[in-house]
Design a protein around this motif. Structure first.
Motif, PDB file in Angstrom:
ATOM      1  N   TRP A  73       0.833  -1.205   0.000  1.00 60.24           N
ATOM      2  CA  TRP A  73       0.000   0.000   0.000  1.00 60.24           C
ATOM      3  C   TRP A  73       0.865   1.251   0.000  1.00 60.24           C
ATOM      4  O   TRP A  73       0.651   2.167  -0.801  1.00 60.24           O
ATOM      5  N   ALA A  74       1.828   1.313   0.917  1.00 59.15           N
ATOM      6  CA  ALA A  74       2.687   2.502   1.008  1.00 59.15           C
ATOM      7  C   ALA A  74       3.471   2.702  -0.281  1.00 59.15           C
ATOM      8  O   ALA A  74       3.619   3.834  -0.761  1.00 59.15           O
ATOM      9  N   SER A  75       3.947   1.618  -0.851  1.00 68.01           N
ATOM     10  CA  SER A  75       4.693   1.701  -2.114  1.00 68.01           C
ATOM     11  C   SER A  75       3.807   2.240  -3.238  1.00 68.01           C
ATOM     12  O   SER A  75       4.235   3.101  -4.021  1.00 68.01           O
ATOM     13  N   ASP A  76       2.572   1.750  -3.319  1.00 65.01           N
ATOM     14  CA  ASP A  76       1.639   2.242  -4.339  1.00 65.01           C
ATOM     15  C   ASP A  76       1.323   3.718  -4.129  1.00 65.01           C
ATOM     16  O   ASP A  76       1.273   4.492  -5.096  1.00 65.01           O
ATOM     17  N   GLU A  77       1.114   4.112  -2.885  1.00 63.40           N
ATOM     18  CA  GLU A  77       0.824   5.522  -2.596  1.00 63.40           C
ATOM     19  C   GLU A  77       1.996   6.406  -3.011  1.00 63.40           C
ATOM     20  O   GLU A  77       1.803   7.468  -3.624  1.00 63.40           O
ATOM     21  N   LEU A  78       3.213   5.981  -2.692  1.00 62.16           N
ATOM     22  CA  LEU A  78       4.400   6.746  -3.074  1.00 62.16           C
ATOM     23  C   LEU A  78       4.507   6.853  -4.593  1.00 62.16           C
ATOM     24  O   LEU A  78       4.815   7.925  -5.126  1.00 62.16           O
ATOM     25  N   SER A  79       4.232   5.777  -5.299  1.00 63.27           N
ATOM     26  CA  SER A  79       4.280   5.804  -6.774  1.00 63.27           C
ATOM     27  C   SER A  79       3.291   6.812  -7.347  1.00 63.27           C
ATOM     28  O   SER A  79       3.620   7.561  -8.269  1.00 63.27           O
ATOM     29  N   VAL A  80       2.088   6.846  -6.796  1.00 62.67           N
ATOM     30  CA  VAL A  80       1.075   7.795  -7.272  1.00 62.67           C
ATOM     31  C   VAL A  80       1.521   9.229  -6.991  1.00 62.67           C
ATOM     32  O   VAL A  80       1.406  10.110  -7.861  1.00 62.67           O
ATOM     33  N   ALA A  81       2.065   9.473  -5.807  1.00 66.04           N
ATOM     34  CA  ALA A  81       2.530  10.823  -5.464  1.00 66.04           C
ATOM     35  C   ALA A  81       3.693  11.245  -6.364  1.00 66.04           C
ATOM     36  O   ALA A  81       3.748  12.398  -6.824  1.00 66.04           O
ATOM     37  N   LYS A  82       4.637  10.339  -6.625  1.00 66.89           N
ATOM     38  CA  LYS A  82       5.769  10.667  -7.494  1.00 66.89           C
ATOM     39  C   LYS A  82       5.295  10.938  -8.922  1.00 66.89           C
ATOM     40  O   LYS A  82       5.803  11.844  -9.580  1.00 66.89           O
ATOM     41  N   THR A  83       4.310  10.184  -9.392  1.00 68.73           N
ATOM     42  CA  THR A  83       3.750  10.419 -10.728  1.00 68.73           C
ATOM     43  C   THR A  83       3.105  11.805 -10.786  1.00 68.73           C
ATOM     44  O   THR A  83       3.285  12.540 -11.757  1.00 68.73           O
ATOM     45  N   LYS A  84       2.363  12.164  -9.751  1.00 68.43           N
ATOM     46  CA  LYS A  84       1.750  13.499  -9.702  1.00 68.43           C
ATOM     47  C   LYS A  84       2.834  14.566  -9.696  1.00 68.43           C
ATOM     48  O   LYS A  84       2.719  15.580 -10.389  1.00 68.43           O
ATOM     49  N   LYS A  85       3.887  14.356  -8.935  1.00 69.63           N
ATOM     50  CA  LYS A  85       4.996  15.312  -8.866  1.00 69.63           C
ATOM     51  C   LYS A  85       5.632  15.501 -10.245  1.00 69.63           C
ATOM     52  O   LYS A  85       5.893  16.624 -10.666  1.00 69.63           O
ATOM     53  N   LEU A  86       5.860  14.395 -10.960  1.00 69.52           N
ATOM     54  CA  LEU A  86       6.497  14.471 -12.282  1.00 69.52           C
ATOM     55  C   LEU A  86       5.587  15.110 -13.330  1.00 69.52           C
ATOM     56  O   LEU A  86       6.050  15.868 -14.169  1.00 69.52           O
TER      57      LEU A  86
END
Length: 184
Positions: A73-86
């Protein structure tokens, strides 16, 4: 007046005590927060609420621990946040290290808040002032000692309430046992 920042707190459920403390501090400082256990209601789609909240968030606090680095879950959340950042560059990613685990490679280039001594009130308060400053909650930084006193009081209250529930459960169990013995 600028709108209060909306902060998503990503963590492993095993680090809930720390995450609740951060949530309380941020809320009292004026931030709007997303903490799954308080923000997701009965009947809500968990992934939909989480990904929608990240999409709306101004900041993404990632609690880094031995627990979170192995959490899907935490890994997926981080991936979504990094995608939004990029893609949109409108979310601040704020890593928070709470134990001696290794930083995820994708976060090594970002300065992290060092909460490894978070159980020490002075250390916790110092690092929270840094988080509040990063969130541009500067007025709250000046009153963080009041926040810390309130959080410590609240923690004591919940600890006492928890012990009270445990004691009540023990009393209830003893009463049930004595009634059962009486009827036998």
């Amino acid at each position: 007046m600028k709108q209060r920042p909306y902060v998503f707190i990503s963590y492993s459920s095993r680090d809930a005590a720390f995450s609740r403390k951060v949530d309380a501090y941020l809320s009292l400082a004026g931030a709007r927060t997303f903490l799954d256990e308080k923000s997701i209601k009965i009947g809500d789609s968990i992934p939909q609420r989480i990904f929608s909240a990240i999409a709306d968030a101004d900041a993404f606090l990632f609690v880094i621990s031995n627990n979170s680095v192995i959490s899907n879950w935490a890994s997926d959340e981080l991936s979504v946040a990094k995608t939004k950042k990029l893609s949109q560059n409108n979310i601040a990613i704020l890593p928070i290290l709470i134990d001696d685990t290794h930083l995820p490679p994708s976060l090594m280039h970002i300065r992290y808040a060092d909460f490894r001594e978070w159980r020490d009130d002075a250390s916790f308060s110092r690092e929270m002032r840094n988080i509040l400053d990063a969130l541009k909650l500067n007025e709250a930084v000046q009153s963080s000692e009041k926040l810390n006193m309130y959080i410590n009081y609240r923690s004591l209250f919940y600890a006492a309430r928890s012990e009270s529930y445990e004691f009540s459960g023990q009393v209830y169990g003893a009463l049930r046992a004595s009634q059962a013995n009486r009827h036998n």
